[in-house]
Structure formats: structure tokens, C-alpha cells
Design an enzyme around this catalytic site. Structure first.
Site, PDB file in Angstrom:
ATOM      1  N   GLU A  43       0.887  -1.051   0.235  1.00 38.13           N
ATOM      2  CA  GLU A  43      -0.157   0.199   0.112  1.00 38.13           C
ATOM      3  C   GLU A  43       0.868   1.622   0.512  1.00 38.13           C
ATOM      4  O   GLU A  43       1.744   1.436   0.937  1.00 38.13           O
ATOM      5  CB  GLU A  43      -0.903  -0.264   1.409  1.00 38.13           C
ATOM      6  N   LYS A 121      -8.896   3.041  -2.518  1.00 41.38           N
ATOM      7  CA  LYS A 121      -9.078   2.036  -1.453  1.00 41.38           C
ATOM      8  C   LYS A 121     -11.227   2.981  -0.912  1.00 41.38           C
ATOM      9  O   LYS A 121     -11.238   4.367  -0.811  1.00 41.38           O
ATOM     10  CB  LYS A 121      -8.219   2.879  -0.680  1.00 41.38           C
ATOM     11  N   TYR A 127      -8.433   4.797  13.460  1.00 42.78           N
ATOM     12  CA  TYR A 127      -8.105   4.339  14.801  1.00 42.78           C
ATOM     13  C   TYR A 127      -6.672   4.307  15.319  1.00 42.78           C
ATOM     14  O   TYR A 127      -6.214   4.516  14.182  1.00 42.78           O
ATOM     15  CB  TYR A 127      -9.784   2.973  15.235  1.00 42.78           C
ATOM     16  N   CYS A 157      -5.956  -2.620   1.585  1.00 41.99           N
ATOM     17  CA  CYS A 157      -5.962  -3.360   3.335  1.00 41.99           C
ATOM     18  C   CYS A 157      -6.656  -3.127   3.276  1.00 41.99           C
ATOM     19  O   CYS A 157      -7.513  -4.523   4.167  1.00 41.99           O
ATOM     20  CB  CYS A 157      -5.151  -1.648   3.600  1.00 41.99           C
ATOM     21  N   LYS A 189      -0.803  -9.381  15.718  1.00 40.68           N
ATOM     22  CA  LYS A 189      -1.422  -8.862  14.883  1.00 40.68           C
ATOM     23  C   LYS A 189      -1.701  -9.204  13.611  1.00 40.68           C
ATOM     24  O   LYS A 189      -2.237 -10.053  12.772  1.00 40.68           O
ATOM     25  CB  LYS A 189      -0.721  -7.564  14.736  1.00 40.68           C
ATOM     26  N   GLY A 298      22.916   5.945  28.072  1.00 38.50           N
ATOM     27  CA  GLY A 298      23.240   5.723  29.537  1.00 38.50           C
ATOM     28  C   GLY A 298      23.087   4.554  30.345  1.00 38.50           C
ATOM     29  O   GLY A 298      21.556   3.861  30.500  1.00 38.50           O
ATOM     30  N   LEU A 299      24.293   3.433  30.478  1.00 36.76           N
ATOM     31  CA  LEU A 299      24.201   2.220  30.881  1.00 36.76           C
ATOM     32  C   LEU A 299      24.089   1.916  32.359  1.00 36.76           C
ATOM     33  O   LEU A 299      25.173   2.519  32.953  1.00 36.76           O
ATOM     34  CB  LEU A 299      25.520   1.327  30.427  1.00 36.76           C
ATOM     35  N   ILE A 303      17.502  -3.079  34.484  1.00 32.73           N
ATOM     36  CA  ILE A 303      18.078  -4.259  33.289  1.00 32.73           C
ATOM     37  C   ILE A 303      16.800  -3.516  32.801  1.00 32.73           C
ATOM     38  O   ILE A 303      17.251  -3.841  31.064  1.00 32.73           O
ATOM     39  CB  ILE A 303      16.669  -4.913  34.228  1.00 32.73           C
ATOM     40  N   ASN A 381      16.102  14.686  40.900  1.00 29.02           N
ATOM     41  CA  ASN A 381      15.547  14.589  39.281  1.00 29.02           C
ATOM     42  C   ASN A 381      17.045  15.426  39.136  1.00 29.02           C
ATOM     43  O   ASN A 381      17.785  15.481  37.937  1.00 29.02           O
ATOM     44  CB  ASN A 381      14.954  15.882  39.414  1.00 29.02           C
ATOM     45  N   THR A 405      15.502   5.026  28.039  1.00 30.98           N
ATOM     46  CA  THR A 405      15.800   3.819  28.292  1.00 30.98           C
ATOM     47  C   THR A 405      14.812   2.979  29.037  1.00 30.98           C
ATOM     48  O   THR A 405      14.611   1.902  29.635  1.00 30.98           O
ATOM     49  CB  THR A 405      17.227   3.378  29.132  1.00 30.98           C
TER      50      THR A 405
END
Length: 555
Positions: A43, A121, A127, A157, A189, A298-299, A303, A381, A405
Site C-alpha cells: 500500500e 481505497k 483509529y 488493506c 496482529k 546511559g548504561l 535491567i 532529578n 531507556t
């Protein structure tokens, strides 16, 4: 009689009309050489999808028209080849003095240098992430054309999710439906698409070929996995997901006159694998299509950043990824150790830049203003914002984009710092709930799909209690409900629009539900300023979520 058709499952670039046209030309020539006489492209394959307000610019529609003509001209010498190309199609109606421009989401059928048909179409989605009412008018009629003795019906589609467009094609003599698509990915999906297309094929009694886009476009991912179903709804062929492919489907006519499709059937990946592929593709295309030389992040030893690092390395390779550890006075020794360990496992550049001097300088500069006041989130902060400044400085100097992250649970509740850990250009796990982050980290440690190494995430990063490490002995659950509870409420309230009373009736504590709902409401202003991030659920904090910042509705 056998018609060999090719689904050109292409990764296209929005706005690159000539580049997209060239991809279609090259794919069509290769398919023709392989014996295909029908090539179906996704499409809006000329413009790319979604082109958003580019579609409102007359110059862009004109550029798309020129690209369609280029494809027709370049393929004119391939006798018997039919190619469908998607493009915005404008028609001016009215008198010379009063012109009304109608723009359609169209697919044109090209053969031997001519445009044989142009179909508009009919059913326009409006939505979730879709805004097609903003850009296009609804089409009318049907489109049927003949290739190698087969009457091919063309719908686009969303048309295939409704009864009428397919019925009109059948009434016009179609024996085979082809459906160009640009259907954004979210978890589960793919199964939904196959089920609905099988339903449509059974309803009209003919095979259906679903030609899908692949690639990342800002927040949305297109997963490919094009397929064909037979008239009885059974799966006849499926292309691999998350990569480009020229996928061939044979359509044979039986002695009784009916058509049957066949082709290879690629396996349908399980949930975590599919999710990982989507994240990897999203990072690779956002970085590559926007021309960034690499990424940095930044590591922290936690996790979330660990998962983002693993995704980035699978997407780009270690040479294009840089990890920066920025310890504060509250950074635990194990965070340093685990961050160093993970960077070594993945082979990325790793640097440590302490924020202690800058943090002390800020505190000294603000000492008079803050005299007599207790320490609180203000000081927390400040640390996050120092880190944001450092990362953006490195980005400015070296050109790499900063990957943020934060996860969906944090974005929902505002457990993040504006201009701090939210500072960056692309939010990789923005649509992953924290519980999903844990599951996906464990899955990645057990599965190395991209050859970058197994067990990239140290076990302690997964098992230790999550902490922002912005004050002494801090853990996330000091500020938030347990993630198992929080995420279950978020799934109901945010992703599925359940009200507070409905969630409480399902067994959740009223005070907790009301608190979570309040946190979602009051942190809308933060999310409006967050970087774009990858959408992997049916309701993300992006185009799917359009809530007012100022408002009083509380249920």
C-alpha cells in the site's frame, strides 16, 4: 494453467519517491526474470507509509505521479508483466473557477508502459495510529484486471476487513483477490490478519493474496510476513517476517476451473521472538533511515538500559553502539561491575563519567535557595538531568543519537525525569511494560538470533530489585505498586479503556487503582515531551493516546 505472482515485500522510505520507484523497478525486473507476470507492491509504495501531512502537499502528490510514470516507463519492455503500485492520487473536480481537489489512497496497475487501472481505497481506517480521513476521500467502484487468463480483483488493506469491497470485486468477475497492505505491527496482529483474510476468502470463495510492507517508520513497525490463503481459508503460503523478500506464489487452475494458491510457508515466530525482531528492526531503520552514524545510551547497571543495549547491538552491531556509565554518590558497586561486564560481553565501547562533581556544584549553587528544606525528588532529578546533559553533549559532538531507556510502566506513572532520563532521540522500550522487560531479558539471554552472543545480560541485573539509585537504599517499589499489580492495572486502564469501577470489580484494590489512574492523568505533560518510540502493542503512548493535559475526568 499457472500464474506465478510475486509479492514485493519491500522496506520503503517515506518521501523518497524516486528511491521507492527504483526499488519497485528492480524488484519487478527480478520477478519477471523468475517467471512472475504479476508483481504486487505494498500500500502506498511510492510515497511510503505513513507520509502524514506530506500527503497534503500538492508538490508531493505530483512527485508521486512522476514516480508512477517512471516505473511504467522503465518496465514497458517487459511483455505481459503487470505491476501494482500504491500512490496518492489526486483528482480535481468542478468548474474552471471553482476546483475541488479529491485525494485518494490508490493502487495503479501498470503493464507495458501504460496505466491499465487505478483503484481508490474504499474503507479508510481512522483509529489507533491511522488518520486516513484527514488525508483521503473514499473511493468507489471495483477493479478487476486479467493476467495470464486469471481475473484479478484489487482491493486495499482495510477494504479486506469489510464485506462489500471483496463482494464488488467478485461481482465484477474476480477469481483471485490481491490486497496490498501497510498494516502496523503489534503483538498478535499477524494471527489476527490471517484469520480475517481467511474469513474474507471463504466469504467470496476465492484465494486471497496479502502483500505487506516491511520496515520501521518512526514509531510504527511493519512486519512483512505477507501470505496467501485459499478459497477455503487455509493458509497456502507465508513470507518470512521482518525482512525484505521477493515472495512467489503460484496460482493454479484446476480441471474444474477453480484456483488454488501455493508457496512456501515460513514459520510464525513465537511471541518473544516476534517482539525482539520488531524492536531490532525499529532501531535499525530509525537510525539508518535518518542517517545517524550510531547510538549511545546511559548504561546504569539496571535491567531497562541493559535490554536497550542488547537490542541496539543486535540492530546495529557493537561498532555503532556506545555505553556510558555515569555514577552518582548513590550508585552501588554492583551497578558498576555489571555495566562493565555487560559491555565487555557485547564488545561495545564503554566509558565512565562521574556526575559527582557536577552534582556537588549544583547543590552548592542552590544551597542558599534550599536552606532549611529537606532533600527530596529535586535532588534526585538534578542527578538525572546531569546525565541527560552529558549524553546530549556526546551526541552533539559525535553525531550519535541518544537512545532513552524508559519503559511503559514508567512512562505511564511519570516515574521518569523530564530533561533527565527522558532526554534523547529514540525510546526503544517505551511500549514495553516492566514485566515484559523482565520476560524479554530472560528470553534474549537464552536466544541469540543475530549472532552477537548468548547471555549478554548478567543474571544479577535481572534478579536484583529495580532501583533508580538516586538516593540511598532506593528501590522502585518505594514509589510504585509491585510491577505485577501495576502492569495489570495499566493493561486494563490504559490499553483496554476499562474504568476504575470495572477494574476494582475485577479484584484490584480501589486505592491502588485510583492512585495509578491519577498518576497516568497528571503525567500527560511529561509524555507529550518524550521522544518518539517503538510501538509494539495495540495501544501505545503515541498516536494511539491523545489525552488532554488539562482536564478533570477521573474515571
Amino acid at each position: 494453467m499457472t500464474l506465478k505472482l510475486c509479492i514485493a515485500q519491500l522496506n520503503l522510505l517515506v518521501g523518497d519517491t524516486l528511491g521507492n520507484a527504483q526499488k519497485i523497478i528492480e524488484a519487478s525486473r527480478a520477478a519477471y526474470a523468475a517467471g512472475a507476470r504479476l508483481v504486487v507492491t505494498p500500500e502506498l509504495s511510492i510515497s511510503g507509509y505513513p507520509a502524514e501531512d506530506l500527503w497534503l502537499r500538492p508538490a508531493f502528490t505530483a512527485a508521486c505521479d512522476d514516480a508512477v510514470k517512471l516505473v511504467a516507463r522503465e518496465l514497458a519492455g517487459l511483455k505481459g508483466l503487470h505491476v501494482t503500485v500504491g500512490h496518492p492520487h489526486g483528482i480535481s473536480l468542478g468548474s474552471k473557477s471553482v476546483q475541488v481537489q479529491h485525494r485518494y489512497n490508490a493502487q495503479s496497475v501498470l503493464s507495458e508502459g501504460r496505466v491499465l487501472e487505478t483503484y481508490a481505497k474504499r474503507e479508510l481506517p481512522n483509529y489507533q495510529v491511522f488518520d486516513e480521513y484527514r488525508y483521503f476521500a473514499r473511493g468507489q467502484g471495483s477493479c478487476v484486471f486479467q493476467v495470464e487468463g486469471v481475473n484479478v480483483g484489487l482491493i486495499i488493506c482495510e477494504d479486506a476487513w469489510f464485506e462489500e469491497p471483496a463482494q464488488l470485486a467478485a461481482a465484477a468477475g474476480a477469481e483471485l483477490l490481491v490486497v496490498p497492505n501497510a498494516s502496523p505491527f503489534h503483538v498478535n496482529k499477524s494471527e489476527e490478519r490471517v484469520a480475517r483474510m481467511a474469513e474474507r476468502a471463504r466469504a467470496v470463495g476465492m484465494p486471497l493474496v496479502y502483500a505487506h510492507l516491511v520496515g520501521g517508520q518512526d514509531e510504527v513497525i511493519f512486519d512483512g510476513a505477507s501470505f496467501a490463503v485459499d478459497a477455503d481459508g487455509s493458509l497456502a503460503a507465508r513470507a518470512p517476517g521482518f525482512r525484505e523478500d521477493l515472495f512467489y506464489v503460484d496460482v493454479e487452475r484446476s480441471d474444474a476451473g477453480g484456483l488454488r494458491a501455493s508457496g512456501p510457508i515460513a514459520p510464525d515466530p513465537p511471541g518473544e521472538e516476534e517482539l525482539w525482531h520488531a524492536l531490532v528492526l525499529g532501531v535499525r531503520d530509525y537510525v539508518g533511515k535518518n542517517g545517524f552514524p550510531g547510538v549511545l545510551l546511559g548504561l546504569s547497571g539496571g535491567i531497562d538500559s541493559a535490554l536497550v543495549l542488547a537490542v541496539a547491538v543486535d540492530a546495529l552491531g557493537p561498532d555503532k553502539v556506545r555505553a556510558v556509565m555515569m555514577p552518582s554518590p548513590f550508585t552501588a558497586d554492583i551497578s558498576w561491575i555489571d555495566a562493565r561486564d555487560m559491555s565487555k560481553r557485547l564488545g561495545v565501547r564503554y566509558d565512565e563519567i562521574s556526575i559527582v562533581p557536577e552534582f556537588e556544584a549544583f547543590r552548592q549553587s542552590l544551597a542558599k535557595e534550599f536552606a532549611g528544606l529537606p532533600q527530596d525528588t529535586t535532588e534526585e532529578n538534578i542527578q538525572a538531568r546531569i546525565r541527560g546533559v552529558f549524553l546530549m553533549a556526546l551526541s552533539n559532538k559525535f553525531g550519535s543519537i541518544v537512545l532513552t531507556t524508559g519503559n511503559k510502566s514508567e512512562m505511564a506513572t511519570g516515574y521518569c525525569t523530564l530533561y533527565g532520563d527522558m532526554a534523547g532521540g529514540f525510546a526503544v522500550i517505551k511500549d514495553l511494560l516492566k514485566t515484559t522487560v523482565f520476560k524479554l531479558a530472560r528470553w534474549r539471554n537464552a536466544n541469540d538470533l543475530y549472532g552477537t552472543g548468548s547471555n549478554p545480560i548478567p543474571e544479577r541485573i535481572i534478579t536484583r530489585p529495580p532501583s533508580a539509585e538516586l538516593r540511598a537504599d532506593q528501590v522502585d517499589q518505594d514509589s510504585l505498586p509491585p510491577y505485577e499489580v501495576l502492569d495489570a492495572i495499566l493493561s486494563r486502564y490504559m490499553e483496554n479503556d476499562q474504568g476504575i469501577e470495572e477494574i476494582v470489580a475485577a479484584g484490584f484494590d480501589r486505592a491502588v487503582v485510583e492512585r495509578v489512574a491519577r498518576l497516568i492523568r497528571v503525567n500527560e505533560y511529561k509524555r507529550r515531551q518524550a521522544p518518539v518510540g517503538i510501538r509494539v502493542t495495540h495501544r501505545s503512548f503515541g498516536k494511539d493516546w491523545r489525552y488532554p493535559i488539562t482536564g478533570r475526568f477521573k474515571s
